[in-house]
Write an enzyme that holds these catalytic residues in place. Structure first.
Site, PDB file in Angstrom:
ATOM      1  N   ASN A   1       2.352   1.579   4.394  1.00 21.87           N
ATOM      2  CA  ASN A   1       2.611   0.324   5.086  1.00 21.87           C
ATOM      3  C   ASN A   1       2.289   0.405   6.583  1.00 21.87           C
ATOM      4  OD1 ASN A   1       5.425  -1.855   5.751  1.00 21.87           O
ATOM      5  ND2 ASN A   1       3.409  -2.460   5.073  1.00 21.87           N
TER       6      ASN A   1
ATOM      7  N   CYS B   1       0.868  -1.183   0.000  1.00 20.72           N
ATOM      8  CA  CYS B   1       0.000   0.000   0.000  1.00 20.72           C
ATOM      9  C   CYS B   1       0.900   1.226   0.000  1.00 20.72           C
ATOM     10  CB  CYS B   1      -0.983  -0.017   1.181  1.00 20.72           C
ATOM     11  SG  CYS B   1      -0.257   0.201   2.813  1.00 20.72           S
TER      12      CYS B   1
ATOM     13  N   ASP C   1      -8.201   3.406   1.414  1.00 16.64           N
ATOM     14  CA  ASP C   1      -7.290   3.782   2.489  1.00 16.64           C
ATOM     15  C   ASP C   1      -8.113   4.294   3.666  1.00 16.64           C
ATOM     16  OD1 ASP C   1      -5.318   4.723   4.166  1.00 16.64           O
ATOM     17  OD2 ASP C   1      -4.212   5.761   2.577  1.00 16.64           O
TER      18      ASP C   1
ATOM     19  N   CYS D   1      -1.466   0.644   7.383  1.00 21.16           N
ATOM     20  CA  CYS D   1      -2.895   0.296   7.483  1.00 21.16           C
ATOM     21  C   CYS D   1      -3.210  -0.950   6.662  1.00 21.16           C
ATOM     22  CB  CYS D   1      -3.775   1.456   7.009  1.00 21.16           C
ATOM     23  SG  CYS D   1      -3.684   2.943   8.023  1.00 21.16           S
ATOM     24  N   ARG D   2      -3.348  -0.775   5.355  1.00 24.24           N
ATOM     25  CA  ARG D   2      -3.852  -1.854   4.513  1.00 24.24           C
ATOM     26  C   ARG D   2      -2.891  -3.018   4.335  1.00 24.24           C
ATOM     27  NH1 ARG D   2      -5.271   1.810  -0.466  1.00 24.24           N
ATOM     28  NH2 ARG D   2      -3.383   2.804   0.331  1.00 24.24           N
ATOM     29  N   SER D   3      -1.652  -2.740   3.958  1.00 18.79           N
ATOM     30  CA  SER D   3      -0.750  -3.860   3.676  1.00 18.79           C
ATOM     31  C   SER D   3      -0.340  -4.641   4.927  1.00 18.79           C
ATOM     32  CB  SER D   3       0.462  -3.422   2.848  1.00 18.79           C
ATOM     33  OG  SER D   3       1.181  -2.393   3.465  1.00 18.79           O
TER      34      SER D   3
END
Length: 165
Positions: free
Chosen positions: A13, A10, A127, A15-17
């Site tokens: 690095n 993401c 995001d 939140c999402r990934s």
């Protein structure tokens, strides 16, 4: 035995990934398939290098039994194209950044993570950074669906073998 090397990507690095790394790691452990994998995450930007995941992401993941507190943000590096077999982008911006930097022989490695959950009808994991808690829950729902789809595809194509045969 060669491990399948998977990298979730993401922007920052945090939140999402890392959420995807944690969810997928938990899934392969639950299915007794962890020995088949090397799993990591990275960001296309260096905003948060060395930082722990966003505490809202940690809290939401923890409520689903996923511990990401030990993860630390890192920036995607060119060597990742060489090192990883699957580079799974969380959205179109990050997909474009990865694609533009990628040497031609490795372009096939880059995919949208949500392509493994086509029933969701989108390629974009939004995001959640600037939103409320619901955004992190939504990300978890999407990431759980794509993790299942990704693992199932690897099993169906014979890329990995289930221990229950």
């Amino acid at each position: 035995m060669q491990k399948v090397k998977v990298l979730f990507v993401c922007m920052g690095n945090i939140c999402r990934s890392p959420t995807a790394e944690g969810v997928f790691t938990k899934l392969v452990h639950e299915r007794d398939l962890a020995h088949h994998f090397s799993i990591d995450s990275a960001g296309t930007h260096a905003y948060h290098v060395g930082d722990a995941p966003d505490r809202r992401a940690e809290k939401a993941a923890g409520e689903r039994g996923v511990d990401i507190s030990h993860l630390r943000a890192r920036k995607f590096v060119l060597g990742d194209f060489e090192d990883f077999e699957y580079i799974l982008a969380m959205d179109g911006d990050n997909y474009a950044i990865l694609s533009s930097a990628c040497p031609t022989p490795h372009r096939h490695k880059i995919n949208y993570f949500l392509d493994y959950a086509p029933h969701l009808g989108t390629r974009e994991v939004p995001d959640p950074y600037y939103g409320g808690a619901y955004g992190f829950e939504r990300v978890l729902d999407m990431v759980e669906a794509a993790s299942e789809g990704f693992l199932n595809e690897l099993l169906e194509t014979g890329k990995i073998k289930s221990n229950k045969q």
